[in-house]
Design an enzyme around this catalytic site. Structure first.
Site, PDB file in Angstrom:
ATOM      1  N   SER A  58      -9.372  36.750 -41.056  1.00  0.00           N
ATOM      2  CA  SER A  58     -10.082  36.040 -39.982  1.00  0.00           C
ATOM      3  C   SER A  58      -9.532  36.463 -38.631  1.00  0.00           C
ATOM      4  O   SER A  58      -8.319  36.446 -38.421  1.00  0.00           O
ATOM      5  CB  SER A  58      -9.932  34.526 -40.127  1.00  0.00           C
ATOM      6  OG  SER A  58     -10.544  33.879 -39.013  1.00  0.00           O
ATOM      7  N   VAL A  63      -2.178  37.440 -36.907  1.00  0.00           N
ATOM      8  CA  VAL A  63      -1.995  38.814 -37.384  1.00  0.00           C
ATOM      9  C   VAL A  63      -3.298  39.607 -37.259  1.00  0.00           C
ATOM     10  O   VAL A  63      -3.294  40.757 -36.822  1.00  0.00           O
ATOM     11  CB  VAL A  63      -1.449  38.842 -38.834  1.00  0.00           C
ATOM     12  CG1 VAL A  63      -1.332  40.261 -39.350  1.00  0.00           C
ATOM     13  CG2 VAL A  63      -0.091  38.145 -38.901  1.00  0.00           C
ATOM     14  N   CYS A  64      -4.410  38.997 -37.591  1.00  0.00           N
ATOM     15  CA  CYS A  64      -5.707  39.678 -37.467  1.00  0.00           C
ATOM     16  C   CYS A  64      -6.016  39.953 -36.002  1.00  0.00           C
ATOM     17  O   CYS A  64      -6.551  41.015 -35.660  1.00  0.00           O
ATOM     18  CB  CYS A  64      -6.817  38.840 -38.090  1.00  0.00           C
ATOM     19  SG  CYS A  64      -6.584  38.545 -39.860  1.00  0.00           S
ATOM     20  N   ASP A  65      -5.666  39.029 -35.145  1.00  0.00           N
ATOM     21  CA  ASP A  65      -5.842  39.195 -33.705  1.00  0.00           C
ATOM     22  C   ASP A  65      -5.026  40.403 -33.237  1.00  0.00           C
ATOM     23  O   ASP A  65      -5.558  41.301 -32.565  1.00  0.00           O
ATOM     24  CB  ASP A  65      -5.386  37.913 -33.002  1.00  0.00           C
ATOM     25  CG  ASP A  65      -5.488  37.992 -31.492  1.00  0.00           C
ATOM     26  OD1 ASP A  65      -4.664  38.701 -30.867  1.00  0.00           O
ATOM     27  OD2 ASP A  65      -6.369  37.333 -30.921  1.00  0.00           O
TER      28      ASP A  65
END
Length: 170
Positions: A58, A63-65
């Site tokens: 997501s 971390v995805c950001d």
């Protein structure tokens, strides 16, 4: 459908990954995903360029950001013959909002929420959570998979240097 355990963990706990694993050297499978404008897009429409396909759980997680921001930065340096795609289960509206807030211009975000076509076709669907595992695939201009990185712990970033080296080696 193939199920694999102990391949990926989430906070140290194994999760079950479903779908058929993609291997280096095979023709990249096609999948239908949804663009930010709600149109259905086939991954094959990007073949013909070098493709970096990153799957993330997501965009609204730290971390995805960080990962998508890093790939956005790198994409600007890789040239016009490279396209970087980030695919998640986030709704297209959320992806568009996140991209606008983060200033993402060099990465195309796509959603697998509707069909889980990418997750199943690339073998990165987390069965119980209906999220995508963190993984990166590099596909050459001929549509052949040249690099696969399944990140063992969802809460960690991929090896960016290895991905960039794979792209530059094409």
């Amino acid at each position: 459908m193939t199920e694999r355990k102990n391949l990926v963990t989430m906070k140290g706990k194994p999760v079950t990954i479903t779908g058929k694993p993609v291997k280096v050297g095979q023709k990249a499978p096609d999948a239908e995903v949804v663009a930010n404008d709600l149109s259905v897009v086939k991954l094959s429409s990007y073949f013909g360029k070098k493709c970096v396909i990153a799957s993330v759980p997501s965009l609204d997680t730290s971390v995805c950001d960080m990962e998508t921001r890093k790939f956005n930065e790198e994409a600007g340096k890789l040239g016009s013959d490279v396209v970087v795609l980030t695919i998640s289960m986030d709704l297209p509206f959320a992806q568009k909002r996140w991209c606008g807030a983060a200033g993402i211009k060099n990465v195309i975000t796509l959603s697998d929420y509707r069909y889980a076509s990418f997750g199943n076709t690339y073998g990165v669907l987390i069965k119980d959570l209906h999220l995508l595992a963190r993984a990166v695939f590099v596909v050459d201009k001929a549509g052949v998979v040249r690099y696969v990185q399944i990140v063992p712990e969802i809460a960690t970033e991929p090896n960016y240097a290895a991905v960039i080296e794979a792209v530059k080696g094409l």
